[in-house]
Design an enzyme around this catalytic site. Sequence first.
Site, PDB file in Angstrom:
ATOM      1  N   CYS A  97       0.829  -1.208   0.000  1.00  0.00           N
ATOM      2  CA  CYS A  97       0.000   0.000   0.000  1.00  0.00           C
ATOM      3  C   CYS A  97       0.863   1.259   0.000  1.00  0.00           C
ATOM      4  CB  CYS A  97      -0.868   0.026   1.236  1.00  0.00           C
ATOM      5  SG  CYS A  97      -1.837  -1.446   1.461  1.00  0.00           S
TER       6      CYS A  97
ATOM      7  N   ARG B 166       5.063   0.034  -5.964  1.00  0.00           N
ATOM      8  CA  ARG B 166       5.015  -0.781  -4.752  1.00  0.00           C
ATOM      9  C   ARG B 166       4.082  -1.983  -4.900  1.00  0.00           C
ATOM     10  NH1 ARG B 166       6.578   2.323   0.045  1.00  0.00           N
ATOM     11  NH2 ARG B 166       5.204   1.025   1.266  1.00  0.00           N
TER      12      ARG B 166
ATOM     13  N   TRP C 224      -3.047  -2.678  -1.459  1.00  0.00           N
ATOM     14  CA  TRP C 224      -2.684  -4.044  -1.814  1.00  0.00           C
ATOM     15  C   TRP C 224      -3.468  -4.915  -0.848  1.00  0.00           C
ATOM     16  CZ3 TRP C 224       0.005  -8.242   0.431  1.00  0.00           C
ATOM     17  CH2 TRP C 224       0.511  -9.188  -0.470  1.00  0.00           C
TER      18      TRP C 224
ATOM     19  N   ASN D 108      -1.715   2.400   5.699  1.00  0.00           N
ATOM     20  CA  ASN D 108      -0.824   1.294   5.309  1.00  0.00           C
ATOM     21  C   ASN D 108      -0.577   0.447   6.543  1.00  0.00           C
ATOM     22  OD1 ASN D 108      -0.475   2.446   2.841  1.00  0.00           O
ATOM     23  ND2 ASN D 108       1.732   2.806   3.053  1.00  0.00           N
ATOM     24  N   GLY D 109      -0.446  -0.868   6.358  1.00  0.00           N
ATOM     25  CA  GLY D 109      -0.135  -1.737   7.491  1.00  0.00           C
ATOM     26  C   GLY D 109      -1.306  -2.646   7.798  1.00  0.00           C
TER      27      GLY D 109
ATOM     28  N   GLU E  45      17.670 -17.348  -9.046  1.00  0.00           N
ATOM     29  CA  GLU E  45      17.272 -15.954  -9.292  1.00  0.00           C
ATOM     30  C   GLU E  45      16.658 -15.804 -10.692  1.00  0.00           C
ATOM     31  OE1 GLU E  45      16.689 -13.461  -7.560  1.00  0.00           O
ATOM     32  OE2 GLU E  45      16.771 -11.768  -8.941  1.00  0.00           O
TER      33      GLU E  45
ATOM     34  N   LYS F  42      12.825 -14.528 -11.420  1.00  0.00           N
ATOM     35  CA  LYS F  42      12.488 -13.402 -12.308  1.00  0.00           C
ATOM     36  C   LYS F  42      11.438 -13.852 -13.330  1.00  0.00           C
ATOM     37  CE  LYS F  42      13.689 -10.743 -10.514  1.00  0.00           C
ATOM     38  NZ  LYS F  42      14.498 -10.566  -9.361  1.00  0.00           N
TER      39      LYS F  42
ATOM     40  N   GLU G 246       7.981 -14.357 -11.688  1.00  0.00           N
ATOM     41  CA  GLU G 246       7.367 -13.106 -11.239  1.00  0.00           C
ATOM     42  C   GLU G 246       6.680 -12.340 -12.352  1.00  0.00           C
ATOM     43  OE1 GLU G 246       9.638 -10.559  -8.079  1.00  0.00           O
ATOM     44  OE2 GLU G 246      11.061 -11.405  -9.484  1.00  0.00           O
TER      45      GLU G 246
ATOM     46  N   HIS H 159      17.245 -36.276  -9.231  1.00  0.00           N
ATOM     47  CA  HIS H 159      16.540 -36.843  -8.081  1.00  0.00           C
ATOM     48  C   HIS H 159      15.068 -36.434  -8.055  1.00  0.00           C
ATOM     49  CE1 HIS H 159      20.272 -38.412  -6.558  1.00  0.00           C
ATOM     50  NE2 HIS H 159      20.830 -37.222  -6.756  1.00  0.00           N
TER      51      HIS H 159
ATOM     52  N   LYS I  42       6.249  -4.224  -4.165  1.00  0.00           N
ATOM     53  CA  LYS I  42       7.667  -3.889  -4.159  1.00  0.00           C
ATOM     54  C   LYS I  42       8.247  -3.991  -2.763  1.00  0.00           C
ATOM     55  CE  LYS I  42      11.496  -2.589  -5.963  1.00  0.00           C
ATOM     56  NZ  LYS I  42      12.183  -3.633  -6.735  1.00  0.00           N
TER      57      LYS I  42
HETATM   58  C1  F6R Z   1      11.933 -10.185  -6.435  1.00  0.00           C
HETATM   59  C2  F6R Z   1      11.869  -9.261  -5.348  1.00  0.00           C
HETATM   60  C3  F6R Z   1      11.510  -9.774  -4.010  1.00  0.00           C
HETATM   61  C4  F6R Z   1      12.295  -9.015  -2.935  1.00  0.00           C
HETATM   62  C5  F6R Z   1      11.822  -9.435  -1.540  1.00  0.00           C
HETATM   63  C6  F6R Z   1      12.646  -8.773  -0.458  1.00  0.00           C
HETATM   64  O1  F6R Z   1      12.261  -9.571  -7.634  1.00  0.00           O
HETATM   65  O2  F6R Z   1      12.090  -8.088  -5.523  1.00  0.00           O
HETATM   66  O3  F6R Z   1      11.711 -11.139  -3.913  1.00  0.00           O
HETATM   67  O4  F6R Z   1      13.654  -9.291  -3.100  1.00  0.00           O
HETATM   68  O5  F6R Z   1      10.481  -9.096  -1.382  1.00  0.00           O
HETATM   69  O6  F6R Z   1      12.620  -7.396  -0.592  1.00  0.00           O
HETATM   70  P1  F6R Z   1      13.687  -6.461   0.095  1.00  0.00           P
HETATM   71  O7  F6R Z   1      14.988  -6.708  -0.567  1.00  0.00           O
HETATM   72  O8  F6R Z   1      13.170  -5.084  -0.121  1.00  0.00           O
HETATM   73  O9  F6R Z   1      13.723  -6.855   1.542  1.00  0.00           O
END
Ligand code: F6R
Length: 616
Positions: free
Chosen positions: A2, A27, A75, A101-102, A488, A492, A495, A511, A611
């Site tokens: 949010c 975000r 969100w 927010n929260g 990773e 990506k 996501e 396995h 985000k």
């Molecule tokens: C993936 C991504 C998330 C963040 C995770 C932690 O692309 O961005 O997996 O890495 O939510 O976020 P931070 O680094 O802000 O603690």
Amino acid sequence: MCGVVGYTGINQASPWLLDGLQTLEYRGYDSAGIQVVSPSGNLHGVKCAGRVAALRERAAAANPTGTCGIGHTRWATHGAPIDRNAHPHLDGSGRIAVVHNGIIENFQELRRELIANGHELVSDTDTEVIPHLIQEAWEGPAKGDLAAAVRHAANRLEGSWAIAVICADCPGTMVVTRNGSPLVVASTDDGAYAASDVMPLASVASRVYQLQDYDIATLTPDGQIKIVDREGRAVENPVALDIDWDASAAKLGGYSDFMAKEIAEQPEAIERLLKDRLGEHGIELDELSLSNEELAAIDKIVIIACGTSYHVGLIAKAAIERWARIPVSVEFASEFNYNEEYLVTDHTMCVVITQSGETADTLSAARRMRGMGCNVFAITNVLGSTAARESDGTLYIQAGPEVAVASTKAYTAQIVASYLLALRLGLANGSMTRAEAEKHFHDLEEIPTQMREILSRRWQDKQAARLFRDKHSSLFLGRNVNATTAYEGALKLKEISYLHAEAYPAGEMKHGPIALIEGGFPVVAVVPADHVHDKTVSNIQECLARGAAMIGVATDGDEKVAKLCSEVLWVPPVADELIFPVVAILHLQLLSRYVARDRGFDVDKPRNLAKSVTVE
Ligand code: F6R
């Protein structure tokens, strides 16, 4: 997650509120709304499920008029993302509007109590109890003082919140408060602003002030901001943050999307991070709050992180163990928080890796580590973030604002930051000589050039993306540090393209996951010219024998891989095995982006994701 914005001043509020919400889109959110109050005390709001663009259309039709207002991107946590649950929420009299927010953890009890007192709540959200509690206080003990009413209401809440409130009976006044969720305010000639992060404020102010938990700020149209703490004492010197990047850093600047821009910004980010780090005494890392002797005594490191930052942690572990000979465990923050048996030594250091510095699970874990007596060192991107404020030392990666939800430039910059830490620790405890540290540092200095080379080869990623057309699943393989490159890369792809991607250490594949492979099944193998190269090549052959469409990520000139794979994403030679993951990941970032765009998805705002994940 949010986002909150608020403005009171001499201009119409809606245009900036809508622009502010647009800057907060990164975000992640699923509905949005604004509410403004006119100088004569008319409250007028619009809200809707969906994007800020849809809200703009509604606002254009409804033309909410007023010079004081609040806005929100939601969100969904409590209640579906529908118009009714979007913020702002109103009290029973329809005169007090709140964005939040929260999460209010005790909202069920409060809701029951309010209903018993005759309030009618119309949404499914936890937030809606707040305007009703403010209303009770406003009509009762606070006697028409908005800040006092907000304080009374906040005292009833459990959980986390950043709240902005306006009221038809005191037009022009906005009250904001926080606990556990960030909130910043700024004073300008045009009025006073509030937001849940600095991004929307970068276009109007160069300095913002951070509220501390339970601070209550009253903002007025003349730009004045009065802050009091939970006891009602004036806060004379709030923590100031100077925004050291240009507002254009958060704009597209000719790129079609933020993900493309942020992938392309990686070479400069690494250059910035490395600048002035090699000094007279070796690696300069003054951000550490420990003396050389204390650094030398560290006998265990616990890395705490989530998601992409967790992957950084896995690579950091390899570097710290190799260069500083200190055992490292890497913990998912969300798991660590509920592992009651966790053991630390008297000289354990905790390294918190978090781009946003606001991830709720990571913050709780870091607090727990501090409680266990550990020195906490944060690696983060966001100036003044909670992780930075609560840690003993902070290394800012200086990657600039990362707007696309999928992390790219923060990933590589965080890895390089952790390498600096590894070198500094290795020098402090004598695991490496000054000459060795300098050699490793010079290898790091090559990264920007190698990254630029990969960026110039993006056509390879575009071509390889075709192998994912009409597919539902894929497999990513790698060994050693490049098992993490595979994790990773798969994250990506999942996501932003919503295509299932399983990532596995290449040798483990037989396995279980090998059962997935059938004719045309895409498999990405990260196979640099390293000490496990031939082992990974054998795994490629196992995949081919089952009909996989192979994509290799390999070092220039690798003929074996060229013969076996349908597509190869070529990586220039690197001087050290630890450099490959930092450089090669650019191919997998580009590949995911091309696959997602082929499928017609918005690469910057993938569904369901936020985000900064500020709830546990
Ligand atoms: C993936 C991504 C998330 C963040 C995770 C932690 O692309 O961005 O997996 O890495 O939510 O976020 P931070 O680094 O802000 O603690």
